[in-house]
Design a protein around this motif. Structure first.
Motif, mmCIF file in Angstrom:
data_model
loop_
_atom_site.group_PDB
_atom_site.id
_atom_site.type_symbol
_atom_site.label_atom_id
_atom_site.label_comp_id
_atom_site.label_asym_id
_atom_site.label_seq_id
_atom_site.Cartn_x
_atom_site.Cartn_y
_atom_site.Cartn_z
ATOM 1 N N ALA A 1 0.823 -1.208 0.000
ATOM 2 C CA ALA A 1 0.000 0.000 0.000
ATOM 3 C C ALA A 1 0.856 1.256 0.000
ATOM 4 O O ALA A 1 0.467 2.290 -0.578
ATOM 5 C CB ALA A 1 -0.934 -0.010 1.201
ATOM 6 N N ALA A 2 2.027 1.200 0.639
ATOM 7 C CA ALA A 2 2.926 2.357 0.678
ATOM 8 C C ALA A 2 3.459 2.712 -0.711
ATOM 9 O O ALA A 2 3.905 3.841 -0.937
ATOM 10 C CB ALA A 2 4.085 2.084 1.636
ATOM 11 N N ARG A 3 3.386 1.764 -1.632
ATOM 12 C CA ARG A 3 3.801 2.033 -3.010
ATOM 13 C C ARG A 3 2.718 2.769 -3.798
ATOM 14 O O ARG A 3 2.932 3.132 -4.954
ATOM 15 C CB ARG A 3 4.142 0.724 -3.719
ATOM 16 N N GLN A 4 1.557 2.938 -3.167
ATOM 17 C CA GLN A 4 0.412 3.606 -3.791
ATOM 18 C C GLN A 4 0.044 2.973 -5.131
ATOM 19 O O GLN A 4 -0.005 3.641 -6.171
ATOM 20 C CB GLN A 4 0.706 5.104 -3.957
ATOM 21 N N GLU B 1 -1.920 1.609 -8.247
ATOM 22 C CA GLU B 1 -3.118 2.099 -8.925
ATOM 23 C C GLU B 1 -4.289 1.155 -8.654
ATOM 24 O O GLU B 1 -4.151 -0.062 -8.734
ATOM 25 C CB GLU B 1 -2.867 2.191 -10.429
ATOM 26 N N GLN C 1 3.837 7.069 3.461
ATOM 27 C CA GLN C 1 3.425 7.003 2.054
ATOM 28 C C GLN C 1 2.025 6.424 1.870
ATOM 29 O O GLN C 1 1.534 6.349 0.745
ATOM 30 C CB GLN C 1 4.436 6.166 1.259
ATOM 31 N N LEU C 2 1.389 6.001 2.950
ATOM 32 C CA LEU C 2 0.031 5.456 2.839
ATOM 33 C C LEU C 2 -0.923 6.583 2.449
ATOM 34 O O LEU C 2 -0.946 7.633 3.085
ATOM 35 C CB LEU C 2 -0.406 4.838 4.164
ATOM 36 N N ARG C 3 -1.748 6.339 1.438
ATOM 37 C CA ARG C 3 -2.636 7.378 0.934
ATOM 38 C C ARG C 3 -4.088 6.898 0.814
ATOM 39 O O ARG C 3 -4.886 7.576 0.177
ATOM 40 C CB ARG C 3 -2.152 7.856 -0.455
ATOM 41 N N VAL C 4 -4.417 5.772 1.398
ATOM 42 C CA VAL C 4 -5.780 5.242 1.284
ATOM 43 C C VAL C 4 -6.379 5.070 2.673
ATOM 44 O O VAL C 4 -5.649 4.956 3.667
ATOM 45 C CB VAL C 4 -5.807 3.888 0.542
#
Length: 235
Positions: A86-89, A91, A177-180
């Motif tokens: 998830a930290a890789r974001q 798609e 880096q988590l964005r969700v």
């Protein structure tokens, strides 16, 4: 659009731990692969069993399945792998659901407990003992037998490398880096990674607004012991 769930299993388990959850999600596409070295999944050549190697494998699996919009579920060991991915974001990732995850900075475990877990490999009586220790809800004989069988079919290298390296890896630097949206669930009776441990070591590293739920009367195997509660947090 049919929602897709990528559901990852715990250490010494397999994807079939989500079989109890599947009937509660009749409109969803639930994909629950065995991870390399566990269940029936072979180990790719050169695989090093690191958290990032598992995250690479999961990313490749998602691509192979041609999934473009999904929820990622990580349980215990695979919670750490799900966090790394998830930290890789990636798609298409819409939310992250963490079930009793291994904490990002390292899993609290005494050296005595680690040595005992290493020595338990491949022993049916130890597998049955582990089942009793990590569950709090009564489960059917079929479920119990499957949990024990999955324990015993883990490869020794995957088993030991997680205990000696993976559980100790520190991926906390990746967490900003988590964005969700993230959701954290843990059983009130989980003695493997307690609610207090999750609140101290995992929750502070997750995005602001992450929901934290303690499931009453459940142990460590939430998809088997508290499938309805897991279903509810999936929306």
């Amino acid at each position: 659009m049919t929602p897709t769930l990528i559901a990852l299993h715990y250490w010494a388990g397999s994807g079939r731990e989500y079989d109890v959850l599947r009937p509660l999600l009749p409109g969803a596409n639930l994909l629950a692969p065995d991870l390399p070295g566990f269940g029936a999944q072979p180990v790719p050549p050169g695989f090093d069993y690191s958290v990032q190697a598992y995250a690479d494998w999961i990313a490749a699996y998602i691509q192979q399945q041609q999934v473009t919009d999904f929820t990622l579920i990580g349980h215990s060991m695979s919670g750490k792998m799900a966090l790394a991915l998830a930290a890789r974001q990636p798609e298409g990732l819409r939310q992250l659901v963490l079930l009793s995850p291994s904490p990002p900075a390292g899993e609290p475990m005494s050296e005595t407990a680690r040595a005992a877990a290493l020595a338990a490999y491949g022993k049916p009586n130890e597998a049955e003992k582990t089942f009793r220790e990590i569950t709090r809800q009564p489960l059917s004989a079929l479920v119990r037998d499957r949990v024990i069988a999955d324990n015993l079919r883990s490869t020794e290298t995957a088993w030991a490398t997680w205990l000696l390296k993976g559980a100790r890896e520190d991926i906390s630097s990746l967490m900003p880096q988590l964005r969700v949206p993230c959701h954290l669930l843990v059983g009130a009776g989980d003695t493997s990674i307690t609610p207090a441990t999750q609140q101290r070591l995992t929750l502070p590293l997750l995005p602001t607004g992450t929901s934290f739920e303690v499931v009453p009367a459940a142990g460590h195997l939430l998809p088997l012991e508290a499938a309805a509660e897991v279903r509810q947090v999936l929306g």
